[in-house]
Design a protein around this motif. Structure first.
Motif, mmCIF file in Angstrom:
data_model
loop_
_atom_site.group_PDB
_atom_site.id
_atom_site.type_symbol
_atom_site.label_atom_id
_atom_site.label_comp_id
_atom_site.label_asym_id
_atom_site.label_seq_id
_atom_site.Cartn_x
_atom_site.Cartn_y
_atom_site.Cartn_z
ATOM 1 N N THR A 29 -3.791 123.849 80.589
ATOM 2 C CA THR A 29 -4.638 123.218 81.722
ATOM 3 C C THR A 29 -3.761 122.667 82.776
ATOM 4 O O THR A 29 -2.689 122.127 82.571
ATOM 5 C CB THR A 29 -5.200 122.062 81.057
ATOM 6 N N TYR A 30 -3.960 123.088 84.071
ATOM 7 C CA TYR A 30 -3.403 122.593 85.301
ATOM 8 C C TYR A 30 -4.700 122.303 86.303
ATOM 9 O O TYR A 30 -5.494 122.969 86.461
ATOM 10 C CB TYR A 30 -2.510 123.774 85.702
ATOM 11 N N GLY A 67 -13.080 133.887 71.374
ATOM 12 C CA GLY A 67 -13.013 132.420 71.646
ATOM 13 C C GLY A 67 -11.639 132.025 72.388
ATOM 14 O O GLY A 67 -10.966 132.945 72.716
ATOM 15 N N VAL A 68 -11.734 130.881 72.794
ATOM 16 C CA VAL A 68 -10.415 130.326 73.844
ATOM 17 C C VAL A 68 -9.719 129.194 72.949
ATOM 18 O O VAL A 68 -10.235 128.565 72.115
ATOM 19 C CB VAL A 68 -10.853 130.007 75.211
ATOM 20 N N ILE A 69 -8.386 129.438 73.125
ATOM 21 C CA ILE A 69 -7.404 128.430 72.665
ATOM 22 C C ILE A 69 -6.765 127.841 73.914
ATOM 23 O O ILE A 69 -6.341 128.324 74.706
ATOM 24 C CB ILE A 69 -6.484 128.883 71.654
ATOM 25 N N GLY A 70 -6.846 126.448 73.586
ATOM 26 C CA GLY A 70 -6.412 125.716 74.782
ATOM 27 C C GLY A 70 -5.093 124.865 74.638
ATOM 28 O O GLY A 70 -4.530 124.621 73.376
ATOM 29 N N SER A 71 -4.240 124.851 75.789
ATOM 30 C CA SER A 71 -3.148 123.857 75.567
ATOM 31 C C SER A 71 -2.879 123.028 76.495
ATOM 32 O O SER A 71 -3.451 123.249 77.680
ATOM 33 C CB SER A 71 -1.892 124.675 75.285
ATOM 34 N N GLY A 72 -2.200 122.009 76.498
ATOM 35 C CA GLY A 72 -2.130 120.943 77.516
ATOM 36 C C GLY A 72 -1.151 119.620 77.167
ATOM 37 O O GLY A 72 -0.422 119.950 76.114
ATOM 38 N N ASN A 73 -1.041 118.766 77.647
ATOM 39 C CA ASN A 73 -0.303 117.679 77.346
ATOM 40 C C ASN A 73 -1.320 116.338 76.976
ATOM 41 O O ASN A 73 -2.152 116.028 77.847
ATOM 42 C CB ASN A 73 0.484 117.039 78.436
ATOM 43 N N GLY A 108 5.974 128.731 80.912
ATOM 44 C CA GLY A 108 6.551 129.422 79.762
ATOM 45 C C GLY A 108 6.140 128.921 78.398
ATOM 46 O O GLY A 108 6.274 129.551 77.602
ATOM 47 N N ASN A 109 5.417 127.769 78.607
ATOM 48 C CA ASN A 109 5.071 127.245 77.214
ATOM 49 C C ASN A 109 4.031 128.141 76.657
ATOM 50 O O ASN A 109 4.041 128.397 75.355
ATOM 51 C CB ASN A 109 4.229 125.878 77.367
ATOM 52 N N THR A 110 2.899 128.398 77.046
ATOM 53 C CA THR A 110 1.929 129.267 76.492
ATOM 54 C C THR A 110 2.626 130.765 75.895
ATOM 55 O O THR A 110 2.465 131.346 75.028
ATOM 56 C CB THR A 110 0.750 129.675 77.312
ATOM 57 N N TYR A 159 -6.896 116.757 78.696
ATOM 58 C CA TYR A 159 -6.144 117.539 77.894
ATOM 59 C C TYR A 159 -7.078 119.100 77.419
ATOM 60 O O TYR A 159 -8.177 118.529 76.944
ATOM 61 C CB TYR A 159 -5.587 116.789 76.535
ATOM 62 N N CYS A 160 -6.302 119.979 77.569
ATOM 63 C CA CYS A 160 -7.233 121.064 77.231
ATOM 64 C C CYS A 160 -8.671 121.480 78.078
ATOM 65 O O CYS A 160 -9.327 122.381 77.424
ATOM 66 C CB CYS A 160 -7.578 121.514 75.750
ATOM 67 N N LEU A 161 -8.820 120.789 78.995
ATOM 68 C CA LEU A 161 -9.951 120.844 79.685
ATOM 69 C C LEU A 161 -10.543 122.156 80.705
ATOM 70 O O LEU A 161 -11.545 122.684 80.363
ATOM 71 C CB LEU A 161 -10.085 119.740 81.026
ATOM 72 N N THR A 162 -9.341 123.008 80.783
ATOM 73 C CA THR A 162 -9.649 124.095 81.484
ATOM 74 C C THR A 162 -9.953 125.355 80.311
ATOM 75 O O THR A 162 -10.964 125.834 80.637
ATOM 76 C CB THR A 162 -8.227 124.913 81.818
#
Length: 143
Positions: free
Chosen positions: A55-56, A90-96, A10-12, A103-106
């Motif tokens: 990223t998971y 382009g892509v925007i990544g999120s993570g912890n 739900g964060n994204t 972090y944002c590796l995906t």
């Protein structure tokens, strides 16, 4: 402006909804949000869009011993479907950030695989500063 996203926790979803409202209010640009999930019907994209992906990963440290994408594969498959990735700006990544190299590796892997830019990142649900920064990046990219 169109944003494709996948949201597991739900964060994204929370971030892109707040981002769309911010862009509408600040720039008077309408943002179409399209959530991709495992039950999505894949469609051909014909217009430009941005991709938001968390990223998971399963196992490894993301550097030298594994970084298998999990839970977000449906977005990768959607981008591959009839070469939809061609329309991605382009892509925007999120993570912890606690996960260091992961972090944002995906998002970084998507950028490399599909040859579109990694535009920005934010942590978890993002902050007001992230909304402002990333909206400016997206607006600049569509000019």
């Amino acid at each position: 402006m169109k944003i494709l996203y996948i949201s597991i926790s739900g964060n994204t979803r929370s971030f892109v909804q707040r981002l769309a409202a911010y862009i509408q209010n600040q720039y008077e640009v309408t943002v179409e949000l399209k959530e991709i999930h495992e039950n999505s019907v894949f469609e051909d994209e014909h217009d430009s869009f941005f991709t938001f992906v968390p990223t998971y990963l399963d196992g490894g440290n993301g550097v030298d011993n594994g970084d298998t994408e999990i839970l977000t594969e449906t977005m990768r498959e959607y981008l591959e479907f009839h070469d939809n990735y061609r329309y991605c700006l382009g892509v925007i990544g999120s993570g912890n950030k606690n996960f260091n190299h992961q972090y944002c590796l995906t998002a970084k892997q998507y950028a490399e695989k599909f040859q579109f830019p990694f535009l920005a990142d934010y942590e978890l649900r993002g902050t007001q500063e992230d909304l402002e920064r990333i909206s400016a990046v997206l607006i600049q990219a569509v000019k």
